[in-house]
Scaffold this motif. Sequence first.
Motif, PDB file in Angstrom:
ATOM      1  N   ILE A 213      -0.934   4.934  -8.025  1.00  0.00           N
ATOM      2  CA  ILE A 213       0.255   5.612  -7.497  1.00  0.00           C
ATOM      3  C   ILE A 213       0.964   4.674  -6.512  1.00  0.00           C
ATOM      4  CG2 ILE A 213      -0.482   7.986  -7.935  1.00  0.00           C
ATOM      5  CD1 ILE A 213      -1.475   8.173  -5.055  1.00  0.00           C
TER       6      ILE A 213
ATOM      7  N   ASP B 174       1.545  -0.759 -14.996  1.00  0.00           N
ATOM      8  CA  ASP B 174       0.563   0.330 -15.054  1.00  0.00           C
ATOM      9  C   ASP B 174       0.978   1.360 -16.099  1.00  0.00           C
ATOM     10  OD1 ASP B 174      -1.613   0.570 -12.855  1.00  0.00           O
ATOM     11  OD2 ASP B 174       0.117  -0.260 -11.798  1.00  0.00           O
TER      12      ASP B 174
ATOM     13  N   ASP C 284       2.349   7.537  -3.812  1.00  0.00           N
ATOM     14  CA  ASP C 284       1.535   7.410  -2.606  1.00  0.00           C
ATOM     15  C   ASP C 284       2.510   7.436  -1.423  1.00  0.00           C
ATOM     16  OD1 ASP C 284      -0.431   6.801  -0.817  1.00  0.00           O
ATOM     17  OD2 ASP C 284      -1.027   4.906  -1.743  1.00  0.00           O
TER      18      ASP C 284
ATOM     19  N   ASP D 281      -4.575  -6.543  -7.609  1.00  0.00           N
ATOM     20  CA  ASP D 281      -4.662  -6.549  -6.146  1.00  0.00           C
ATOM     21  C   ASP D 281      -5.389  -5.339  -5.585  1.00  0.00           C
ATOM     22  OD1 ASP D 281      -2.454  -5.132  -7.222  1.00  0.00           O
ATOM     23  OD2 ASP D 281      -1.515  -5.010  -5.252  1.00  0.00           O
TER      24      ASP D 281
ATOM     25  N   ILE E 211       3.272  -9.514 -12.413  1.00  0.00           N
ATOM     26  CA  ILE E 211       4.478 -10.102 -12.991  1.00  0.00           C
ATOM     27  C   ILE E 211       5.152 -10.965 -11.918  1.00  0.00           C
ATOM     28  CG2 ILE E 211       6.717  -9.635 -14.065  1.00  0.00           C
ATOM     29  CD1 ILE E 211       4.445  -8.409 -15.629  1.00  0.00           C
TER      30      ILE E 211
HETATM   31  N1  MSP Z   1      -0.316   2.796  -3.254  1.00  0.00           N
HETATM   32  C1  MSP Z   1      -1.202   1.787  -3.706  1.00  0.00           C
HETATM   33  C2  MSP Z   1      -1.997   2.237  -4.893  1.00  0.00           C
HETATM   34  C3  MSP Z   1      -2.857   3.442  -4.664  1.00  0.00           C
HETATM   35  S1  MSP Z   1      -3.727   3.873  -6.110  1.00  0.00           S
HETATM   36  C4  MSP Z   1      -4.769   5.074  -5.595  1.00  0.00           C
HETATM   37  C5  MSP Z   1      -0.395   0.545  -4.101  1.00  0.00           C
HETATM   38  N2  MSP Z   1       0.901   0.735  -4.349  1.00  0.00           N
HETATM   39  S2  MSP Z   1       1.895  -0.440  -4.847  1.00  0.00           S
HETATM   40  O1  MSP Z   1       3.185   0.167  -4.918  1.00  0.00           O
HETATM   41  O2  MSP Z   1       1.761  -1.576  -4.004  1.00  0.00           O
HETATM   42  O3  MSP Z   1       1.406  -0.850  -6.262  1.00  0.00           O
HETATM   43  C6  MSP Z   1       1.351   0.088  -7.315  1.00  0.00           C
HETATM   44  C7  MSP Z   1       0.887  -0.576  -8.599  1.00  0.00           C
HETATM   45  O4  MSP Z   1       1.826  -1.555  -8.992  1.00  0.00           O
HETATM   46  C8  MSP Z   1      -0.456  -1.314  -8.447  1.00  0.00           C
HETATM   47  O5  MSP Z   1      -1.230  -1.172  -9.610  1.00  0.00           O
HETATM   48  C9  MSP Z   1      -0.024  -2.753  -8.285  1.00  0.00           C
HETATM   49  O6  MSP Z   1      -0.982  -3.683  -8.705  1.00  0.00           O
HETATM   50  C10 MSP Z   1       1.173  -2.771  -9.223  1.00  0.00           C
HETATM   51  N3  MSP Z   1       2.061  -3.877  -8.931  1.00  0.00           N
HETATM   52  C11 MSP Z   1       2.746  -4.118  -7.785  1.00  0.00           C
HETATM   53  N4  MSP Z   1       3.436  -5.288  -7.938  1.00  0.00           N
HETATM   54  C12 MSP Z   1       3.191  -5.804  -9.166  1.00  0.00           C
HETATM   55  C13 MSP Z   1       3.641  -6.907  -9.900  1.00  0.00           C
HETATM   56  N5  MSP Z   1       4.455  -7.803  -9.390  1.00  0.00           N
HETATM   57  N6  MSP Z   1       3.188  -7.024 -11.172  1.00  0.00           N
HETATM   58  C14 MSP Z   1       2.384  -6.092 -11.777  1.00  0.00           C
HETATM   59  N7  MSP Z   1       1.936  -5.062 -11.101  1.00  0.00           N
HETATM   60  C15 MSP Z   1       2.280  -4.906  -9.797  1.00  0.00           C
HETATM   61  O7  MSP Z   1      -0.991  -0.510  -4.215  1.00  0.00           O
END
Ligand code: MSP
Length: 478
Positions: free
Chosen positions: A10, A24, A49, A257, A287
């Motif tokens: 999320i 995702d 989140d 991450d 990405i």
């Molecule tokens: N809020 C947490 C996740 C909680 S899950 C119980 C979080 N949020 S996030 O917005 O930073 O990332 C959300 C999702 O997007 C994660 O799976 C993260 O790895 C993915 N990505 C964020 N930036 C990304 C890229 N540049 N490329 C691919 N996936 C990326 O972490």
Amino acid sequence: MSKIYLTTAIPYVNGAPHIGHAMDYIIADSYSRYHKLLGDDVRFQAGTDEHGNKIYRKAAENNLPVQEYVDGNAQKFKDFIKKLDVEYTDFIRTTNEDHMRRCQKIWEKLSDHIYSSRYEGWYCAGCEGYVTQTEYDENGGICPDHQKSYEKLSEENYYFRISDFKDQIREKIENDEVKILPEFRKREMLKLLEDSPDVSFSRPTSQLTWGVPVPGDESQVMYVWIDALSNYITVLGFPEEDISEWWPAAVQFVGKDILRFHSIIWLAMLIGLDLPLPKVICSHGHILANGQKMSKSIGNVVDPNEAIEKYGIDAFRYYFLRHVDTFTDGDFTWEKYESAYKTELANDLGNLVQRLATMAHKNGVKYDISDKDSANEILKDNPDYKVMMDNFEFSKAFDYAWEKVQNINKRIDDEKPWMLAKAGETEKLEDVLKSLVRDMIAANTLLVPFLPSATEKIKAVFEAEEILPPSTPLFPKD
Ligand code: MSP
């Protein structure tokens, strides 16, 4: 028919979605659609989140009450997921009342493993996380992700005794009872587990107010990860409802991450709650944009809406599912994106559909759909594809399906139906065209998990009473 529950990470709602956030959803959706082809019943969670200081600060920067700010951004994510042609069944927001109440119950259930203690050490405000002395030294006192100095902190809070669960987690990961994918990340997680200290489970309200209150202690709110990780089961109703119909998840999709949070804290929480562990945690790469990490300060964040508007959702899913390896980092450039659209999608697939449908129509070919063309039979005929999909190797499975498309093009070039027509060999011509249509329907079925929208249109062309070429090209070039 099996019941399949799958989850996606999320995202934080401290901004609009970027192209990375799509990963995702689209890999989870491909997996979900593959299972639907197999006839399975899929439950698919997505959500947002919404707690934590970063979001709280962003709302203030935007001069908005925080709830209003998160409402707006959560809607942007919902709209985004819809645009991606992703079919989710449940959308959970961590500011939702049911979720917060269930989180508090989860905390109470874990209370035997929670103790209070004082933290004295380094902290990264960007990550909202504590930093060990080793990390501090390795990074020279500056967070590599946020380019900000770590702060010194001394505060009272609650800890979760990870040490109570380490042996069980290690054993279950080692035995693949919970399969961590890809394999090289599994080894990384086992190493991290060894070094993992107990985790802080709360923050004093002097540090953080925007979160789920710790039950029985007004001076503390839950650390954002506890609240966030719980979403996967609160959305099913835990602990107020029996979730055994859907839990354990068949697979949980996360970015590389955040795999560490899922492999350690999340598994420990599940063991503490006496719940079975997910069968698979599948982590994808990140990405990059032009080979660089996307960041607002560099100004290279790619807006997914622009990419989708330019060439359509099929192009978007095509690029990220085929040209980005599922498990490693992938790159986005406008040049590569455009070339994938024009030379592959439009040429290989778009032209093929037009060409084959035109020939079939002109020669009055009717194709009678039979059981042999059912998704089940087609999947049975392509066991290699099935293995790849079962192993979450989406880009490989996509390559496999694309080869089928290219083979049909090659067959047309080799078998030259127009020559048969010219020579008046009508029977042979009909056989050749029918066999090409059969191959087209099979290839199209293998593409359904990746390109739901285009495959729907292709199905309508070739599975109709009368085959008619699409009135406008599937993938226009201008
Ligand atoms: N809020 C947490 C996740 C909680 S899950 C119980 C979080 N949020 S996030 O917005 O930073 O990332 C959300 C999702 O997007 C994660 O799976 C993260 O790895 C993915 N990505 C964020 N930036 C990304 C890229 N540049 N490329 C691919 N996936 C990326 O972490």
